[in-house]
Design a protein around this motif. Sequence first.
Motif, PDB file in Angstrom:
ATOM      1  N   SER A   1      51.791  30.171  40.976  1.00 24.00           N
ATOM      2  CA  SER A   1      50.836  30.822  41.874  1.00 24.00           C
ATOM      3  C   SER A   1      50.852  32.319  41.612  1.00 24.00           C
ATOM      4  O   SER A   1      51.895  32.883  41.280  1.00 24.00           O
ATOM      5  CB  SER A   1      51.192  30.559  43.338  1.00 24.00           C
ATOM      6  OG  SER A   1      50.357  31.325  44.190  1.00 24.00           O
TER       7      SER A   1
ATOM      8  N   SER B   1      41.084  35.066  44.513  1.00 23.18           N
ATOM      9  CA  SER B   1      41.999  33.957  44.787  1.00 23.18           C
ATOM     10  C   SER B   1      42.660  33.616  43.470  1.00 23.18           C
ATOM     11  O   SER B   1      42.050  33.745  42.404  1.00 23.18           O
ATOM     12  CB  SER B   1      41.249  32.736  45.313  1.00 23.18           C
ATOM     13  OG  SER B   1      42.078  31.591  45.275  1.00 23.18           O
ATOM     14  N   GLY B   2      43.904  33.173  43.520  1.00 25.97           N
ATOM     15  CA  GLY B   2      44.620  32.853  42.296  1.00 25.97           C
ATOM     16  C   GLY B   2      44.067  31.666  41.551  1.00 25.97           C
ATOM     17  O   GLY B   2      44.342  31.471  40.366  1.00 25.97           O
ATOM     18  N   GLU B   3      43.279  30.845  42.205  1.00 32.15           N
ATOM     19  CA  GLU B   3      42.776  29.627  41.578  1.00 32.15           C
ATOM     20  C   GLU B   3      41.657  29.945  40.596  1.00 32.15           C
ATOM     21  O   GLU B   3      40.614  30.484  40.971  1.00 32.15           O
ATOM     22  CB  GLU B   3      42.266  28.646  42.656  1.00 32.15           C
ATOM     23  CG  GLU B   3      43.361  28.144  43.586  1.00 32.15           C
ATOM     24  CD  GLU B   3      44.469  27.424  42.859  1.00 32.15           C
ATOM     25  OE1 GLU B   3      44.155  26.652  41.927  1.00 32.15           O
ATOM     26  OE2 GLU B   3      45.639  27.640  43.206  1.00 32.15           O
TER      27      GLU B   3
ATOM     28  N   ARG C   1      42.433  33.702  36.771  1.00 28.70           N
ATOM     29  CA  ARG C   1      43.559  34.438  36.186  1.00 28.70           C
ATOM     30  C   ARG C   1      43.104  35.551  35.263  1.00 28.70           C
ATOM     31  O   ARG C   1      43.699  36.621  35.232  1.00 28.70           O
ATOM     32  CB  ARG C   1      44.505  33.466  35.490  1.00 28.70           C
ATOM     33  CG  ARG C   1      45.080  32.470  36.505  1.00 28.70           C
ATOM     34  CD  ARG C   1      46.247  31.671  35.998  1.00 28.70           C
ATOM     35  NE  ARG C   1      46.756  30.866  37.110  1.00 28.70           N
ATOM     36  CZ  ARG C   1      48.037  30.573  37.305  1.00 28.70           C
ATOM     37  NH1 ARG C   1      48.934  30.993  36.454  1.00 28.70           N
ATOM     38  NH2 ARG C   1      48.401  29.854  38.329  1.00 28.70           N
TER      39      ARG C   1
ATOM     40  N   ASP D   1      48.926  34.292  43.914  1.00 28.16           N
ATOM     41  CA  ASP D   1      48.378  34.859  45.149  1.00 28.16           C
ATOM     42  C   ASP D   1      49.258  35.984  45.687  1.00 28.16           C
ATOM     43  O   ASP D   1      48.749  36.971  46.243  1.00 28.16           O
ATOM     44  CB  ASP D   1      48.226  33.771  46.214  1.00 28.16           C
ATOM     45  CG  ASP D   1      47.052  32.844  45.923  1.00 28.16           C
ATOM     46  OD1 ASP D   1      46.090  33.306  45.285  1.00 28.16           O
ATOM     47  OD2 ASP D   1      47.099  31.670  46.320  1.00 28.16           O
TER      48      ASP D   1
END
Length: 219
Positions: free
Chosen positions: A177, A125-127, A130, A179
């Motif tokens: 974002s 997930s992008g959250e 990174r 994602d």
Amino acid sequence: MTITTQLPLGAESMAERAYQVLRDRLIMMDIAPGDPINEAQLVAELGIGRTPLREALKRLEVDHLVQSYPRRGTFASRVDITELADITEVRQALEPLAAAKAAVLQGGSARAGIQTTLAAVQQLSGENLRRTLMENDLEVHRLIYQAAGNHHLEQTLIRLDNLATRIWCMALDRLPSIDEHIDEHVALLQAILDGHAQRAQELALEHIVHFEKSVRSVL
């Protein structure tokens, strides 16, 4: 008579290990642009001699990841944002070719690695991930280049992707974002595994174009 200088037994593998470790530290900015390369510290840390380390540094200089100056030493190369257009121009020509060739071979020698990496990417997930995304991005592209089955194409694209990733590092924290970047990897890897060469080629081109637009939007 030709005199051939040979590395001590095992030095080539040590030089390769030093090269890979330093290359990825430079790409990921663990060694910041402009920082000096401390040879004595690296020799002690990596448990190698100065000869294999210097062999590694020579290769990194060819890759434009370090710069050496007489009587001053070796430093991590600065990141030149203005190179993005030139890097992208070549990647737009070669990445789709590599992806199509990889799909024709359905992953070839890299198929198992692609399957493993695809499963890992699908869990991302992008959250707050990174750094992991960047590491996976490098792995995704290197596997595709390997899967294409052309050593010259692979080495050329690895060098370009390394430089592009350093530029991406400069922009990553400012991207709203990532994602969509993950989704692009999933679709591209699946197309390669399924043997869909035309789709893989198109997805690879879209991925490179989208990458440049995303970076430019925040730089």
